[in-house]
Design a protein around this motif. Sequence first.
Motif, PDB file in Angstrom:
ATOM      1  N   ALA A  39       0.847  -1.193   0.000  1.00 17.75           N
ATOM      2  CA  ALA A  39       0.000   0.000   0.000  1.00 17.75           C
ATOM      3  C   ALA A  39       0.881   1.241   0.000  1.00 17.75           C
ATOM      4  N   VAL A  40       0.515   2.206  -0.825  1.00 20.43           N
ATOM      5  CA  VAL A  40       1.204   3.491  -0.861  1.00 20.43           C
ATOM      6  C   VAL A  40       0.426   4.437   0.044  1.00 20.43           C
ATOM      7  N   HIS A  41       1.068   4.842   1.129  1.00 20.96           N
ATOM      8  CA  HIS A  41       0.439   5.704   2.117  1.00 20.96           C
ATOM      9  C   HIS A  41       0.997   7.119   1.980  1.00 20.96           C
ATOM     10  N   ALA A  42       0.108   8.080   1.807  1.00 21.41           N
ATOM     11  CA  ALA A  42       0.500   9.485   1.747  1.00 21.41           C
ATOM     12  C   ALA A  42       0.588  10.013   3.165  1.00 21.41           C
ATOM     13  N   GLY A  43       1.792  10.357   3.575  1.00 20.42           N
ATOM     14  CA  GLY A  43       1.993  10.871   4.931  1.00 20.42           C
ATOM     15  C   GLY A  43       1.463  12.286   5.087  1.00 20.42           C
ATOM     16  N   LEU A  44       1.614  12.800   6.285  1.00 16.14           N
ATOM     17  CA  LEU A  44       1.121  14.144   6.586  1.00 16.14           C
ATOM     18  C   LEU A  44       2.076  15.232   6.113  1.00 16.14           C
ATOM     19  N   VAL A  45       3.340  14.883   5.912  1.00 15.08           N
ATOM     20  CA  VAL A  45       4.364  15.861   5.540  1.00 15.08           C
ATOM     21  C   VAL A  45       4.302  16.143   4.040  1.00 15.08           C
ATOM     22  N   VAL A  46       4.438  17.422   3.696  1.00 16.70           N
ATOM     23  CA  VAL A  46       4.493  17.843   2.300  1.00 16.70           C
ATOM     24  C   VAL A  46       5.875  18.419   2.028  1.00 16.70           C
ATOM     25  N   ASP A  47       6.497  17.944   0.964  1.00 14.63           N
ATOM     26  CA  ASP A  47       7.794  18.433   0.516  1.00 14.63           C
ATOM     27  C   ASP A  47       7.532  19.539  -0.512  1.00 14.63           C
ATOM     28  N   GLU A  48       7.494  20.776  -0.043  1.00 12.55           N
ATOM     29  CA  GLU A  48       7.141  21.893  -0.917  1.00 12.55           C
ATOM     30  C   GLU A  48       8.179  22.117  -2.011  1.00 12.55           C
ATOM     31  N   ALA A  49       9.442  21.878  -1.714  1.00 12.72           N
ATOM     32  CA  ALA A  49      10.501  22.034  -2.728  1.00 12.72           C
ATOM     33  C   ALA A  49      10.300  21.020  -3.852  1.00 12.72           C
ATOM     34  N   ALA A  50       9.972  19.788  -3.505  1.00  9.01           N
ATOM     35  CA  ALA A  50       9.721  18.764  -4.522  1.00  9.01           C
ATOM     36  C   ALA A  50       8.508  19.146  -5.367  1.00  9.01           C
ATOM     37  N   HIS A  51       7.472  19.665  -4.714  1.00  2.32           N
ATOM     38  CA  HIS A  51       6.281  20.086  -5.431  1.00  2.32           C
ATOM     39  C   HIS A  51       6.647  21.145  -6.471  1.00  2.32           C
ATOM     40  N   ALA A  52       7.473  22.105  -6.091  1.00  2.00           N
ATOM     41  CA  ALA A  52       7.914  23.137  -7.033  1.00  2.00           C
ATOM     42  C   ALA A  52       8.721  22.523  -8.171  1.00  2.00           C
ATOM     43  N   ASP A  53       9.569  21.532  -7.849  1.00  2.00           N
ATOM     44  CA  ASP A  53      10.343  20.840  -8.890  1.00  2.00           C
ATOM     45  C   ASP A  53       9.418  20.102  -9.861  1.00  2.00           C
ATOM     46  N   PHE A  54       8.373  19.477  -9.332  1.00  2.00           N
ATOM     47  CA  PHE A  54       7.410  18.785 -10.199  1.00  2.00           C
ATOM     48  C   PHE A  54       6.801  19.787 -11.180  1.00  2.00           C
ATOM     49  N   ARG A  55       6.307  20.896 -10.637  1.00  2.00           N
ATOM     50  CA  ARG A  55       5.647  21.912 -11.462  1.00  2.00           C
ATOM     51  C   ARG A  55       6.603  22.510 -12.500  1.00  2.00           C
ATOM     52  N   ALA A  56       7.892  22.596 -12.155  1.00  2.00           N
ATOM     53  CA  ALA A  56       8.890  23.167 -13.060  1.00  2.00           C
ATOM     54  C   ALA A  56       9.323  22.181 -14.142  1.00  2.00           C
ATOM     55  N   GLY A  57       8.871  20.929 -14.044  1.00  2.00           N
ATOM     56  CA  GLY A  57       9.209  19.945 -15.063  1.00  2.00           C
ATOM     57  C   GLY A  57      10.472  19.157 -14.814  1.00  2.00           C
ATOM     58  N   ARG A  58      11.037  19.259 -13.617  1.00  2.00           N
ATOM     59  CA  ARG A  58      12.278  18.545 -13.318  1.00  2.00           C
ATOM     60  C   ARG A  58      12.129  17.031 -13.492  1.00  2.00           C
ATOM     61  N   TYR A  59      10.952  16.494 -13.242  1.00  2.00           N
ATOM     62  CA  TYR A  59      10.736  15.051 -13.315  1.00  2.00           C
ATOM     63  C   TYR A  59       9.878  14.634 -14.503  1.00  2.00           C
ATOM     64  N   GLY A  60       9.731  15.510 -15.479  1.00  2.00           N
ATOM     65  CA  GLY A  60       8.992  15.159 -16.681  1.00  2.00           C
ATOM     66  C   GLY A  60       7.558  15.659 -16.668  1.00  2.00           C
ATOM     67  N   ASP A  61       6.921  15.491 -17.813  1.00  2.00           N
ATOM     68  CA  ASP A  61       5.572  16.025 -18.005  1.00  2.00           C
ATOM     69  C   ASP A  61       4.522  15.406 -17.088  1.00  2.00           C
ATOM     70  N   ALA A  62       4.619  14.105 -16.829  1.00  2.00           N
ATOM     71  CA  ALA A  62       3.608  13.450 -15.990  1.00  2.00           C
ATOM     72  C   ALA A  62       3.577  14.071 -14.597  1.00  2.00           C
ATOM     73  N   ALA A  63       4.739  14.420 -14.056  1.00  2.00           N
ATOM     74  CA  ALA A  63       4.803  14.988 -12.711  1.00  2.00           C
ATOM     75  C   ALA A  63       4.295  16.428 -12.663  1.00  2.00           C
ATOM     76  N   ARG A  64       4.288  17.124 -13.791  1.00  2.00           N
ATOM     77  CA  ARG A  64       3.792  18.509 -13.823  1.00  2.00           C
ATOM     78  C   ARG A  64       2.316  18.591 -13.471  1.00  2.00           C
ATOM     79  N   ALA A  65       1.600  17.486 -13.630  1.00  2.00           N
ATOM     80  CA  ALA A  65       0.155  17.467 -13.350  1.00  2.00           C
ATOM     81  C   ALA A  65      -0.155  17.373 -11.862  1.00  2.00           C
ATOM     82  N   VAL A  66       0.849  17.476 -11.020  1.00  2.00           N
ATOM     83  CA  VAL A  66       0.639  17.371  -9.575  1.00  2.00           C
ATOM     84  C   VAL A  66      -0.413  18.383  -9.122  1.00  2.00           C
ATOM     85  N   PRO A  67      -1.330  17.964  -8.261  1.00  2.00           N
ATOM     86  CA  PRO A  67      -2.336  18.906  -7.748  1.00  2.00           C
ATOM     87  C   PRO A  67      -1.698  20.015  -6.909  1.00  2.00           C
ATOM     88  N   ASP A  68      -2.455  21.072  -6.693  1.00  2.00           N
ATOM     89  CA  ASP A  68      -2.008  22.126  -5.786  1.00  2.00           C
ATOM     90  C   ASP A  68      -1.724  21.520  -4.416  1.00  2.00           C
TER      91      ASP A  68
END
Length: 158
Positions: A39-68
Motif C-alpha cells: 500500500a502506498v500511504h500518503a503521509g502528513l508531511v508535504v515536501d514543498e521544494a519537490a512540489h515546485a520541482d514537479f511543477r517546473a518539469g524537473r521530473y517530466g511532463d507526468a509529474a507537472r500534473a501534480v495537484p495544488d
Amino acid sequence: MMRALTLHQPWAWAVVHADKGVENRPVAPPEALIGDDFAVHAGLVVDEAAHADFRAGRYGDAARAVPDLDKLVRGAVIGVARLDDYVRGPFFPDKPRPGRDFSSDARWFAGPVGNLLSNRRAIASPIPCRGMQGWWPVPAPVEAAVREQLAREEHRHG
C-alpha cells in the motif's frame, strides 16, 4: 498481510498518478517483500521544494500534473504498487534482476537505495490511516477496503 510504505507528498502522488517507478530509501527493503504489492500511504508531511520541482518539469511532463499543495491527499492510503527489486549506488552489477530496464526510471533515483516499482495504481477513494516509518503492516480493515476498491476497479475494466 499487506505492508505499506509512508511517503511524503507529492512523492506518494507521483508513485500512483505519475510515472515514478523508483522510491528512494536509506536501506534495502526486506527480501521477502520483493515481488509483493504494498500500500502506498500518503503521509502528513508535504515536501514543498519537490512540489515546485514537479511543477517546473524537473521530473517530466507526468509529474507537472501534480495537484495544488492544498489538494494533495495526506494521512491516507492512496494506492498500491509492486516492489520488483532495488538498486544501490549508481548501478551495482547484480542489480536490478534480469528483465528490468532501469534507464527510464533513473531520473527518480537519488539513493542510496532505489526501490523499483511496477503495477502502480491509485485507488478511487483514499482510505484514512495513520502511517508509520519503514515497511509497516496495514491494519486489517484498511487492507480489506483497499482490496475491495482494487477488485471493483478490475471488475470495471475487466
